[in-house]
Design an enzyme around this catalytic site. Structure first.
Site: not given
Ligand code: NAD
Ligand code: UDP
Length: 358
Positions: A127, A151, A155
């Site tokens: 991120s 958070y 990362k």
């Molecule tokens: P999201 O919450 O929609 O997806 C994360 C998924 O991980 C969910 O389906 C959740 O149920 C699952 N999950 C959580 N804990 C878990 C565990 N212990 N074991 C298995 N599954 C688990 O979020 P997203 O926006 O799709 O983000 C996905 C990744 O990208 C994350 O790691 C997030 O930190 C990273 N990210 C997201 C953004 C953003 O703005 N959306 C920005 C930068 C990085």
């Protein structure tokens, strides 16, 4: 020949489900491992509506070594895209231990299981929060870690661990993709962001205000030193970040920042609806403004964002308007017109009860 299988942890989530669409389009078969703590299994049925392929879902926790071993034993996985994790800045300030547990300990358990199985190709969803606010924007990949919330620190720690691993063992290929702010939805309107409970992130919140499901948006601070006082981020279309990448550390952003009020205006144009808003205090842990220097990903593997903020808002609104109740709304049975192929039946192979961070 059978398509190579890719394990997508967190694959039922927002970025994960769109990544499944992109992987299938690129000739891979995703296997999803997800607790569904922040997602809905029906997102994968929407993936099938778009692609004709429903990815197998394994309900399990990425921290669970036994569950991981069972997944690797059951499926011939060629590589892993690791998206499972917790991602809300404010929540990470209030409950840091859950963030270290899921994000850091979860990735540790995953790489240990990968090493046991001999699968050593990993794409990690990092991120832009690893940079914090001490760097001038646009931010280049060589900028030092300076996260301003737990958070972002989880990362940064995972990245350091993976860099140490890659240095110690040349058999590993690891890409840390530093997503800036992925928003938007698949252009079909069949797949989009549907977090559990009130959205923490800006775009799904705006979409729900436009749909009349929430009264107003609270703007978290209008006294930053930015174009209009509100926070500035680099919003990038989720279908751009879902495209298949190369292997290295890279910023995935557009190279342009947009303030909260600029996003609100763009969404009003896209939806034809007025977004009521109120100015609130700053959100703890928020950086004022940052956006990507996106040249690294272009030079390294020819990636650059294709879609602009207007398209991101138009696609978010198409998803929201067509699915006001998210995945509770029925999906067309064969939206793509493709014959439907289910890789396998969904299964749960937890070795212990799932954890919830809620
Ligand atoms: P999201 O919450 O929609 O997806 C994360 C998924 O991980 C969910 O389906 C959740 O149920 C699952 N999950 C959580 N804990 C878990 C565990 N212990 N074991 C298995 N599954 C688990 O979020 P997203 O926006 O799709 O983000 C996905 C990744 O990208 C994350 O790691 C997030 O930190 C990273 N990210 C997201 C953004 C953003 O703005 N959306 C920005 C930068 C990085
Ligand atoms: N934001 C806001 N109101 C909200 C949610 C977010 O004003 O209800 C602001 C937030 O302060 C930040 C920007 O919108 O300036 C993007 O926040 P988001 O949570 O979407 O992403 P993050 O900044 O955590 O990467």
């Amino acid at each position: 020949m059978r398509a190579p299988r890719i394990l997508v942890t967190g694959g039922a989530g927002f970025i994960g489900s769109h990544t499944c669409v992109a992987l299938i389009a690129a000739g891979y078969l995703p296997v999803v491992l997800d607790t569904l703590v922040n997602s809905d299994a029906r997102s994968l049925q929407r993936v099938a509506c778009i692609t004709g392929v429903e990815p197998v879902l394994v309900c399990g926790d990425v921290r669970d070594a036994v569950a991981l071993d069972r997944v690797f034993a059951a499926y011939d996985v060629a590589a892993v895209v690791h998206l499972a994790g917790l991602k809300a800045v404010g929540e990470s300030m209030a409950d840091p231990v859950s963030y270290y547990d899921v994000n850091l300990a979860g990735t540790l358990a995953l790489v240990q299981a990968m090493d046991r199985t001999g699968v050593r190709t990993l794409v990690f969803s990092s991120s832009a929060t690893v940079y914090g606010d001490s760097q001038p924007s646009p931010i280049v990949e060589s900028a030092p870690y300076a996260a301003v919330n737990p958070y972002g620190r989880t990362k940064a720690m995972v990245e350091s661990m993976l860099a140490d691993l890659a240095r110690a063992d040349a058999r590993w290929s690891i890409a840390c993709l530093r997503y800036f702010n992925p928003i938007g939805a698949h252009e079909s309107g069949l797949l989009g962001e549907r977090p559990h409970g009130p959205p923490n992130n800006l775009m799904p919140y705006i979409a729900q205000v436009a749909a009349g499901q929430r009264e107003w948006l609270v703007v978290h601070g209008a006294d930053y030193d930015t174009v209009d006082g509100t926070g500035v981020r680099d919003y990038v279309h989720v279908m751009d970040v879902a495209r298949r990448p190369g292997i290295l550390m890279a910023n995935l952003g557009t190279g342009r920042g947009a303030s909260v009020l600029e996003v609100v205006s763009a969404f009003e144009r896209a939806s034809g609806r007025r977004i009521a808003l109120r100015i609130g205090p700053r959100r703890p842990g928020d950086a004022p403004a940052y956006w990507a220097d996106a040249r690294g990903a272009w030079q390294a593997f020819g990636w650059r964002a294709r879609r602009d903020l207007d398209q991101m808002c138009a696609d978010s609104w198409r998803w929201q308007a067509a699915n006001p109740h998210g995945f509770d709304d029925p999906a067309p049975a064969h939206a793509s017109g493709l014959p439907r192929f289910q890789d396998n039946t969904s299964t749960s192979i937890n070795s212990k009860p799932g954890h919830s961070h809620a």
